[in-house]
Design a protein around this motif. Structure first.
Motif, PDB file in Angstrom:
ATOM      1  N   GLU A 228     -26.387   6.044  70.157  1.00  0.00           N
ATOM      2  CA  GLU A 228     -25.018   5.956  70.670  1.00  0.00           C
ATOM      3  C   GLU A 228     -24.798   4.666  71.443  1.00  0.00           C
ATOM      4  O   GLU A 228     -24.325   4.679  72.573  1.00  0.00           O
ATOM      5  CB  GLU A 228     -24.689   7.206  71.488  1.00  0.00           C
ATOM      6  N   ASN A 229     -25.203   3.569  70.807  1.00  0.00           N
ATOM      7  CA  ASN A 229     -24.936   2.247  71.364  1.00  0.00           C
ATOM      8  C   ASN A 229     -25.624   1.998  72.700  1.00  0.00           C
ATOM      9  O   ASN A 229     -25.205   1.150  73.480  1.00  0.00           O
ATOM     10  CB  ASN A 229     -23.424   2.065  71.521  1.00  0.00           C
ATOM     11  N   TYR A 230     -26.693   2.734  72.972  1.00  0.00           N
ATOM     12  CA  TYR A 230     -27.388   2.605  74.260  1.00  0.00           C
ATOM     13  C   TYR A 230     -27.827   1.171  74.540  1.00  0.00           C
ATOM     14  O   TYR A 230     -27.655   0.663  75.649  1.00  0.00           O
ATOM     15  CB  TYR A 230     -28.610   3.523  74.314  1.00  0.00           C
ATOM     16  N   ARG A 231     -28.399   0.497  73.524  1.00  0.00           N
ATOM     17  CA  ARG A 231     -28.942  -0.854  73.744  1.00  0.00           C
ATOM     18  C   ARG A 231     -27.852  -1.815  74.227  1.00  0.00           C
ATOM     19  O   ARG A 231     -28.072  -2.571  75.157  1.00  0.00           O
ATOM     20  CB  ARG A 231     -29.581  -1.387  72.458  1.00  0.00           C
ATOM     21  N   ALA A 232     -26.688  -1.770  73.575  1.00  0.00           N
ATOM     22  CA  ALA A 232     -25.604  -2.672  73.966  1.00  0.00           C
ATOM     23  C   ALA A 232     -25.065  -2.318  75.354  1.00  0.00           C
ATOM     24  O   ALA A 232     -24.803  -3.199  76.176  1.00  0.00           O
ATOM     25  CB  ALA A 232     -24.484  -2.615  72.934  1.00  0.00           C
ATOM     26  N   ARG A 233     -24.922  -1.022  75.622  1.00  0.00           N
ATOM     27  CA  ARG A 233     -24.415  -0.590  76.927  1.00  0.00           C
ATOM     28  C   ARG A 233     -25.380  -0.992  78.036  1.00  0.00           C
ATOM     29  O   ARG A 233     -24.982  -1.436  79.101  1.00  0.00           O
ATOM     30  CB  ARG A 233     -24.206   0.931  76.942  1.00  0.00           C
TER      31      ARG A 233
ATOM     32  N   ASP B 139     -28.190  16.378  71.792  1.00  0.00           N
ATOM     33  CA  ASP B 139     -29.272  16.224  72.775  1.00  0.00           C
ATOM     34  C   ASP B 139     -29.731  14.776  72.931  1.00  0.00           C
ATOM     35  O   ASP B 139     -30.885  14.506  73.259  1.00  0.00           O
ATOM     36  CB  ASP B 139     -30.482  17.061  72.350  1.00  0.00           C
ATOM     37  N   ILE B 140     -28.824  13.835  72.683  1.00  0.00           N
ATOM     38  CA  ILE B 140     -29.240  12.443  72.601  1.00  0.00           C
ATOM     39  C   ILE B 140     -29.826  11.926  73.908  1.00  0.00           C
ATOM     40  O   ILE B 140     -30.710  11.066  73.915  1.00  0.00           O
ATOM     41  CB  ILE B 140     -28.047  11.577  72.112  1.00  0.00           C
ATOM     42  N   GLY B 141     -29.369  12.494  75.038  1.00  0.00           N
ATOM     43  CA  GLY B 141     -29.894  12.089  76.333  1.00  0.00           C
ATOM     44  C   GLY B 141     -31.403  12.312  76.449  1.00  0.00           C
ATOM     45  O   GLY B 141     -32.115  11.529  77.074  1.00  0.00           O
ATOM     46  N   VAL B 142     -31.892  13.380  75.819  1.00  0.00           N
ATOM     47  CA  VAL B 142     -33.320  13.684  75.837  1.00  0.00           C
ATOM     48  C   VAL B 142     -34.099  12.569  75.146  1.00  0.00           C
ATOM     49  O   VAL B 142     -35.174  12.162  75.577  1.00  0.00           O
ATOM     50  CB  VAL B 142     -33.590  15.021  75.109  1.00  0.00           C
ATOM     51  N   LEU B 143     -33.534  12.058  74.042  1.00  0.00           N
ATOM     52  CA  LEU B 143     -34.225  11.023  73.273  1.00  0.00           C
ATOM     53  C   LEU B 143     -34.096   9.645  73.911  1.00  0.00           C
ATOM     54  O   LEU B 143     -34.861   8.742  73.598  1.00  0.00           O
ATOM     55  CB  LEU B 143     -33.691  10.989  71.833  1.00  0.00           C
ATOM     56  N   ILE B 144     -33.126   9.459  74.774  1.00  0.00           N
ATOM     57  CA  ILE B 144     -32.988   8.167  75.458  1.00  0.00           C
ATOM     58  C   ILE B 144     -33.876   8.152  76.704  1.00  0.00           C
ATOM     59  O   ILE B 144     -34.658   7.241  76.891  1.00  0.00           O
ATOM     60  CB  ILE B 144     -31.509   7.895  75.835  1.00  0.00           C
ATOM     61  N   GLY B 145     -33.765   9.202  77.513  1.00  0.00           N
ATOM     62  CA  GLY B 145     -34.598   9.285  78.707  1.00  0.00           C
ATOM     63  C   GLY B 145     -34.104   8.392  79.818  1.00  0.00           C
ATOM     64  O   GLY B 145     -33.129   7.671  79.671  1.00  0.00           O
ATOM     65  N   LYS B 146     -34.821   8.454  80.943  1.00  0.00           N
ATOM     66  CA  LYS B 146     -34.429   7.678  82.108  1.00  0.00           C
ATOM     67  C   LYS B 146     -34.583   6.185  81.805  1.00  0.00           C
ATOM     68  O   LYS B 146     -35.669   5.741  81.451  1.00  0.00           O
ATOM     69  CB  LYS B 146     -35.323   8.082  83.274  1.00  0.00           C
TER      70      LYS B 146
END
Lengths: 77, 207
Positions: B137-142, B99-106
């Motif tokens: 999942e490497n969101y910051r770098a992406r 559910d990682i998308g929920v924790l990242i959000g828009k």
């Protein structure tokens, strides 16, 4: 569940965790949560320009929308 | 929380003993209250009293933050694991799971909010500030890569149309990425406009 989430977050931010209460009531299809804290802790859950309150809300809304629920958070004394 | 009561000839002696019992070598890691002040008594022995203190270990900011985040994720009813990576003074919490998308959000809004709250919870009882970075999942770098690409694309557009291009509102960290990406780019300059939380970058062609 939404209630617990707000309680957990608020208790970790304030100086008087025992004075944190969250009341809930249903308004149409929206769950309305009202957070109250010790009066000296108000700033700790609101923050400058409401920054802390808005962070709490965005975590709460993320969880609510994941479970297809509507929720609102009010902060009172 | 482990608490010890220690007596000693002086308060300093009692503190030293408390540090040993609590297994730490720095006064910074403990908090104590003096229960009884020492007194020399009459002629140095009659009625002399030792110092008595109560001491306990201060909560470790990283540990506090980790517990807080675990509890929040559980209360959100979301499936995610937290991995702690400590690198000197830098602490990173890496989230992964279904559910990682929920924790990242828009545009990372939920992740940024969680990071802000985690840092508040971590440092509530601590004198030294520990900064914790939350990543998923490497969101910051992406996201950084995507912003740099966006910056160059819009810089070209500003040059082509010969007018300013306004970006959507971003937080300070993301605006900085845009400014930095275009700092040495020929033919354009950047500045920020508007008030938080609507503050945004504007790219203008150089004349």
């Amino acid at each position: 569940m939404m209630k617990e989430l707000v309680e957990i977050i608020a208790r970790s931010l304030v100086d008087h965790p025992d004075d944190v209460t969250v009341k809930e009531h249903q308004q149409d299809n929206t769950l309305v949560l009202t957070l109250s804290v010790h009066e000296s802790d108000m700033g700790k859950v609101i923050g400058k320009q409401g920054r802390i309150a808005s962070a709490i809300r965005s975590v709460l809304y993320a969880s609510a929308s994941h479970h297809h629920k509507r929720v609102r958070l009010d902060i009172g004394e | 929380m482990k608490t010890v009561k220690v007596s000693g000839k002086t308060i300093a002696d009692a503190i030293d003993e408390a540090l040993r019992l609590l297994g730490t070598d720095s006064k910074e890691n403990v908090e104590y209250t003096v229960l009884e002040e020492p007194s020399k008594g009459f002629l140095g022995f009659i009625g002399a009293k030792q110092a008595l203190i109560e001491a306990s270990l201060k909560p470790d900011p990283t540990e506090e933050a980790f517990l807080f985040l675990r509890n929040v994720i559980e209360a959100m009813n979301v499936e995610a694991a937290v991995e702690v990576r400590e690198n000197g003074k830098e602490v990173e919490f890496l989230l992964s799971g279904e559910d990682i998308g929920v924790l990242i959000g828009k545009r990372g809004k939920t992740l940024d909010s969680l990071q802000y709250l985690v840092n508040l919870a971590a440092n509530r009882q601590s004198d030294r500030y520990t900064h914790i970075v939350l990543d998923a999942e490497n969101y910051r770098a992406r996201r950084q890569e995507a912003l740099v690409q966006l910056a160059h694309r819009l810089a070209e557009k500003a040059k082509r149309i010969g007018g300013e291009v306004t970006l959507e509102p971003m937080n300070a960290r993301e605006r900085k990425i845009i400014h930095a990406a275009l700092q040495n780019k020929e033919g354009v300059q950047t500045h920020s406009n508007g008030a938080e939380p609507r503050r945004h970058v504007v790219i203008t062609p150089k004349r």
